[in-house]
Design a protein around this motif. Structure first.
Motif, short mmCIF file in Angstrom:
data_model
loop_
_atom_site.label_atom_id
_atom_site.label_comp_id
_atom_site.label_asym_id
_atom_site.label_seq_id
_atom_site.Cartn_x
_atom_site.Cartn_y
_atom_site.Cartn_z
N ALA A 165 0.85 -1.20 0.00
CA ALA A 165 0.00 0.00 0.00
C ALA A 165 0.88 1.25 0.00
N ILE A 166 1.47 1.53 -1.14
CA ILE A 166 2.52 2.55 -1.24
C ILE A 166 2.03 3.95 -0.93
N THR A 167 0.78 4.29 -1.30
CA THR A 167 0.33 5.66 -1.01
C THR A 167 0.07 5.86 0.47
N ASP A 168 -0.35 4.80 1.17
CA ASP A 168 -0.49 4.89 2.63
C ASP A 168 0.88 5.12 3.28
N ILE A 169 1.86 4.34 2.86
CA ILE A 169 3.18 4.43 3.48
C ILE A 169 3.80 5.80 3.22
N VAL A 170 3.69 6.29 1.98
CA VAL A 170 4.24 7.61 1.66
C VAL A 170 3.51 8.71 2.43
N CYS A 171 2.20 8.54 2.61
CA CYS A 171 1.44 9.52 3.40
C CYS A 171 1.98 9.57 4.83
N GLY A 172 2.25 8.39 5.41
CA GLY A 172 2.82 8.36 6.76
C GLY A 172 4.20 8.99 6.81
N MET A 173 5.00 8.75 5.78
CA MET A 173 6.33 9.36 5.72
C MET A 173 6.23 10.87 5.60
N ASN A 174 5.33 11.35 4.74
CA ASN A 174 5.15 12.79 4.59
C ASN A 174 4.69 13.42 5.90
N ALA A 175 3.79 12.74 6.60
CA ALA A 175 3.29 13.27 7.86
C ALA A 175 4.41 13.37 8.89
N SER A 176 5.24 12.35 8.99
CA SER A 176 6.32 12.40 9.98
C SER A 176 7.32 13.51 9.65
N GLN A 177 7.60 13.71 8.37
CA GLN A 177 8.51 14.80 7.99
C GLN A 177 7.91 16.15 8.36
N ALA A 178 6.62 16.33 8.07
CA ALA A 178 5.97 17.60 8.38
C ALA A 178 5.96 17.85 9.89
N ILE A 179 5.72 16.80 10.67
CA ILE A 179 5.70 16.95 12.13
C ILE A 179 7.08 17.35 12.64
N LEU A 180 8.12 16.73 12.11
CA LEU A 180 9.47 17.09 12.54
C LEU A 180 9.77 18.56 12.22
N ALA A 181 9.32 19.02 11.06
CA ALA A 181 9.52 20.43 10.70
C ALA A 181 8.73 21.34 11.63
N ALA A 182 7.51 20.92 11.99
CA ALA A 182 6.68 21.74 12.89
C ALA A 182 7.29 21.78 14.29
N LEU A 183 7.89 20.68 14.74
CA LEU A 183 8.56 20.70 16.04
C LEU A 183 9.74 21.67 16.03
N LEU A 184 10.47 21.70 14.91
CA LEU A 184 11.58 22.64 14.79
C LEU A 184 11.05 24.07 14.78
N MET A 185 9.97 24.32 14.04
CA MET A 185 9.39 25.65 14.00
C MET A 185 8.92 26.09 15.39
N ARG A 186 8.39 25.14 16.16
CA ARG A 186 7.88 25.48 17.49
C ARG A 186 8.98 25.98 18.42
N THR A 187 10.22 25.55 18.20
CA THR A 187 11.31 26.05 19.02
C THR A 187 11.53 27.55 18.80
N ARG A 188 11.05 28.06 17.67
CA ARG A 188 11.22 29.49 17.37
C ARG A 188 9.99 30.29 17.74
N THR A 189 8.79 29.68 17.61
CA THR A 189 7.56 30.43 17.81
C THR A 189 6.84 30.10 19.11
N ASN A 190 7.16 28.94 19.70
CA ASN A 190 6.47 28.42 20.89
C ASN A 190 4.99 28.15 20.60
N GLU A 191 4.65 27.97 19.33
CA GLU A 191 3.27 27.71 18.92
C GLU A 191 3.19 26.41 18.14
#
Length: 398
Positions: A165-191
């Motif tokens: 189920a390649i589109t499911d797996i890629v969706c999960g990978m995309n989500a984890s990447q976006a979350i990691l970026a949001a965690l990094l952004m939160r260190t700057r904005t606290n939001e």
């Protein structure tokens, strides 16, 4: 110290895309609270065969490094518990139907007011802001609608889906990447922020060079089976005892194949085959010519010569052969864990290789295995409270 030490993830997902995302975060050191329905839990717990003992191997593949907390979200007490967990979480990941969590008071707007630092990641088939936001997303359907099926399969055969189920797996990978970026952004904005990840978006991105070719030339992509739409020769060739894969990614590799491997320099010098664009234009001539030559010896013979000439090639492995290959073992890609219900279970390890990642991950949990632990240690619930909720069916523990 792990990359996501002290990060708490509230996991309201099931099946594959969401669990793949949260497992990735768990692999990186996050503490993942997997919320499951007390009766049955994640759908994939019942997806068998195959199974080991009473456990679905499908569930095992995507739920390591998680703590299972069985809570009935349809009850007021269950909603209150999850809301309290959201107040203590850094990340929430969900893949419910549109509006389901809003009706329970667990939507983005509700929880953002409760916990402004919460990163709320929503996975769906078509995106939360889409004309088809209310439609369910299933991998095979998305593969069909995204065009992926239309370019997969034999040239004269029917469209085919990917073997997993390649589109499911890629969706999960995309989500984890976006979350990691949001965690990094939160260190700057606290939001925190709301993240909207769709299976369809990821599937269209998977079109890569094929999509780019159509967008910029208007040429409708075709199916090439195991061959490459642009690079020639690139695909499966039949040797005397079976198939092998040859990938000539550039003109030098093609010349090496013709001269060092096949001993046919005249093919390399033929004006029809000198450059890749020439070989592409004349693939109907070149491929039968090479096929006839490769039929004279075994696949392993050709692969040995090709690798010695620094040309990418491989004998086609079965899944058992791939999982038991020396390089897979050397990389530690098969992990065996002691499952509390059935004993030793094996999974394919995380492909993320960072220093200090745990060598022995938590095994996929039993349904409700950590209900009591999380309620006591995270929420401070007393034993009488837990017993009352267990007796009423709001909670379940294994």
């Amino acid at each position: 110290m792990l990359p996501l030490d002290n990060i708490k993830v509230l996991d309201l997902t099931r099946v594959l895309a969401g669990p793949w995302c949260t497992m990735t975060l768990g692999d990186l050191g996050a503490e993942v609270w997997k919320i499951e329905h007390p009766r049955g839990g994640d759908d994939t717990r019942a997806w068998r065969p195959p199974e080991i003992g009473s456990e679905s191997t499908y569930f095992l593949c995507t739920n390591r490094n998680k703590r299972s907390v069985a809570i009935d979200l349809k009850t007021a007490d269950g909603q209150a518990l999850v809301r309290e967990l959201a107040g203590k979480a850094d990340v929430l990941v969900e893949n419910m139907r549109l509006g389901a969590l809003d009706r329970l008071g667990l939507g983005w707007n509700d929880l953002h007011r409760l916990n402004p630092r919460l990163i709320y990641c929503s996975l769906s088939g078509y995106g939360r802001f889409s004309p088809r936001a209310a439609d369910p997303g299933y991998d095979a359907v998305i593969q069909a609608e995204s065009g992926l099926m239309s370019i997969t399969g034999a040239a004269e055969g029917e469209p085919m889906k990917h073997g997993v189920a390649i589109t499911d797996i890629v969706c999960g990978m995309n989500a984890s990447q976006a979350i990691l970026a949001a965690l990094l952004m939160r260190t700057r904005t606290n939001e925190g922020q709301f993240i909207d990840i769709a299976l369809l978006d990821g599937a269209l991105a998977l079109l890569t060079n094929v999509g780019s070719g159509y967008l910029n030339t208007g040429a409708v992509p075709a199916r090439y089976g195991n061959s490459h739409p642009t690079v020639v020769p690139y695909g499966i060739f039949e040797a005397a005892d079976g198939g092998f894969v040859l990938g000539c990614g550039n003109d030098r590799q093609f010349r090496a194949t013709c001269i060092s491997v096949l001993g046919r320099p005249e093919i390399a010098d033929d004006v029809r085959f000198r450059r890749n664009q020439d070989r592409h234009a004349n693939r109907e001539v070149l491929i039968p010519l090479l096929t006839e030559l490769f039929a004279a010896a075994s696949a392993q013979h050709w692969v040995g010569l090709l690798m010695a000439a620094d040309v990418p090639a491989a004998v086609i492995r079965s899944v058992p052969q791939a999982l038991d290959a020396p390089e897979a073992r050397a990389r530690g890609l098969i992990q065996t864990m002691q499952h509390p219900g059935v004993g030793p279970v094996s999974v394919v390890a995380s492909p993320l290789r960072l220093e200090n990642l745990p060598a022995s991950p938590l095994p996929p949990p039993l349904l409700g295995e950590h209900t009591r632990n999380v309620l006591q240690n995270v929420l401070g619930r007393t034993e009488p409270e837990i017993q009352r909720l267990l007796a009423s069916g709001v909670l379940y523990e294994s």
